[in-house]
Design a protein around this motif. Structure first.
Motif, PDB file in Angstrom:
ATOM      1  N   GLU A  50       0.722  -1.212  -0.104  1.00 17.67           N
ATOM      2  CA  GLU A  50       0.005   0.009  -0.083  1.00 17.67           C
ATOM      3  C   GLU A  50       0.700   1.259   0.049  1.00 17.67           C
ATOM      4  O   GLU A  50       0.436   2.232  -0.464  1.00 17.67           O
ATOM      5  N   SER A  51       2.008   0.998   0.643  1.00 17.53           N
ATOM      6  CA  SER A  51       2.606   2.527   0.718  1.00 17.53           C
ATOM      7  C   SER A  51       4.059   2.540  -0.061  1.00 17.53           C
ATOM      8  O   SER A  51       4.340   3.758  -0.321  1.00 17.53           O
ATOM      9  N   THR A 103       8.550   4.983   0.869  1.00 17.52           N
ATOM     10  CA  THR A 103       7.205   5.000   1.208  1.00 17.52           C
ATOM     11  C   THR A 103       6.617   6.550   0.992  1.00 17.52           C
ATOM     12  O   THR A 103       5.509   6.752   0.651  1.00 17.52           O
ATOM     13  N   GLN A 104       7.585   7.299   0.457  1.00 15.09           N
ATOM     14  CA  GLN A 104       7.255   8.789   0.037  1.00 15.09           C
ATOM     15  C   GLN A 104       7.857   9.028  -1.350  1.00 15.09           C
ATOM     16  O   GLN A 104       8.809   8.545  -1.642  1.00 15.09           O
ATOM     17  N   GLU A 127       8.403   0.451   6.716  1.00  9.08           N
ATOM     18  CA  GLU A 127       7.521  -0.394   6.228  1.00  9.08           C
ATOM     19  C   GLU A 127       8.472  -1.401   5.621  1.00  9.08           C
ATOM     20  O   GLU A 127       8.380  -2.647   5.807  1.00  9.08           O
TER      21      GLU A 127
END
Lengths: 197, 197
Positions: free
Chosen positions: A51-52, A64-65, B5
């Motif tokens: 998801e990330s 994640t970014q 994550e």
């Protein structure tokens, strides 16, 4: 013998690098035994990553970014770009903490055999970044293989008109390397690139 | 360097048997690269296993049904029980397709050093099954280690009053084994158990 769910888990685990059918079976059993401690947390971690995790639009790193932590870090030298084949190489260089510039992930190497052409790699993007960000040096951290060196030469040619310094990693004896066990090519390269002590 | 994550995923993968920190990193990268083909299916397979896999109340096997497929199979000989240390051993024996009885998973071996006592293993359960199911033979498929043989002797004693045949796996030269590479103990056992050709 085992239910289809266990069978499918073993098959998927066996497709991970480093796990054959036998170790996939052992891993599946270990997961079933540690349901609360390992199986459920791993399922959650996989979902969280799915998801990330994004591909950084600037350099091609996974994070994640977007842009990634490396590209967002203002303390890093924007005028220095290190070119790597893959995200794993980027992570390996980051573990040394020695490089304080930014990266460009190529996504592969030029290869006539595997039909990889320049437009399949992020070479145009690299040239555009060199132009736009006033980059002064590009370090080619590519593998010392035929494809790696072909790619390095192609990139050096593509950057020739930009007036940027293009360098490559040093070749020589690896740390802890015994001369006796080194291949002739490495020994020759180390001898040719000898330095005053 | 990488998001929390991804870091957590690498740590959990590194706890699987056969995966060290380096191969866990490679596995995590492979999963991120194959999001649709591997990451999401693996997350689903783990959830499916967590939701469906049970421990068989009869023999201790893992399956999606309870009793397990082996115990439910009516064609299997109920009068024959094979005693194994762990579910992995049960699966190994099932892969040979040679045994047509049922199993009892002990869940470990007697060990003074690790503080494993008879009541920690499914020995009472085995004795009760021998009594209730009119079992005629118990095969002890336990490892040829000190703990394995101690456990085998303990079980043989516990079953003495039940009037059941207790047997163990044959010891000898493994298939494809070169005599030169075998340990002395195995050679001695193979010599003592020699058979007419």
């Amino acid at each position: 013998m085992v239910g289809p769910e266990i069978d499918r888990l073993m098959q998927l685990l066996g497709r991970l690098p480093g796990l054959g059918p036998r170790s996939a079976r052992r891993a599946a059993l270990a997961l079933i035994k540690k349901r609360e401690g390992l199986l459920l947390p791993l399922a959650e971690a996989l979902t969280a990553v799915a998801e990330s995790v994004r591909t950084c639009a600037v350099c091609g790193n996974y994070d994640t970014q977007d842009p990634c932590a490396v590209c967002r870090d203002e303390r890093r030298d924007k005028s220095l770009i290190c070119v790597v084949q893959d995200v794993s190489d980027l992570w390996a260089l980051e573990r040394t903490s020695a490089f304080r510039g930014r990266y460009q992930v190529l996504g592969g190497l030029l290869s006539a055999l595997e039909g990889v052409a320049p437009e399949d790699l992020a070479i145009d993007k690299l040239v555009a970044r060199v132009r736009d960000d006033a980059v002064t040096e590009v370090i080619l951290a590519l593998p010392a293989t035929v494809d790696g060196q072909t790619t390095a030469h192609y990139i050096a040619d593509a950057l020739e008109a930009e007036g940027v310094t293009v360098s490559g990693l040093a070749q020589g004896v690896p740390v802890g390397g015994e001369l006796d066990y080194l291949d002739d090519g490495t020994l020759l390269a180390a001898l040719n690139a000898r330095r005053p002590v």
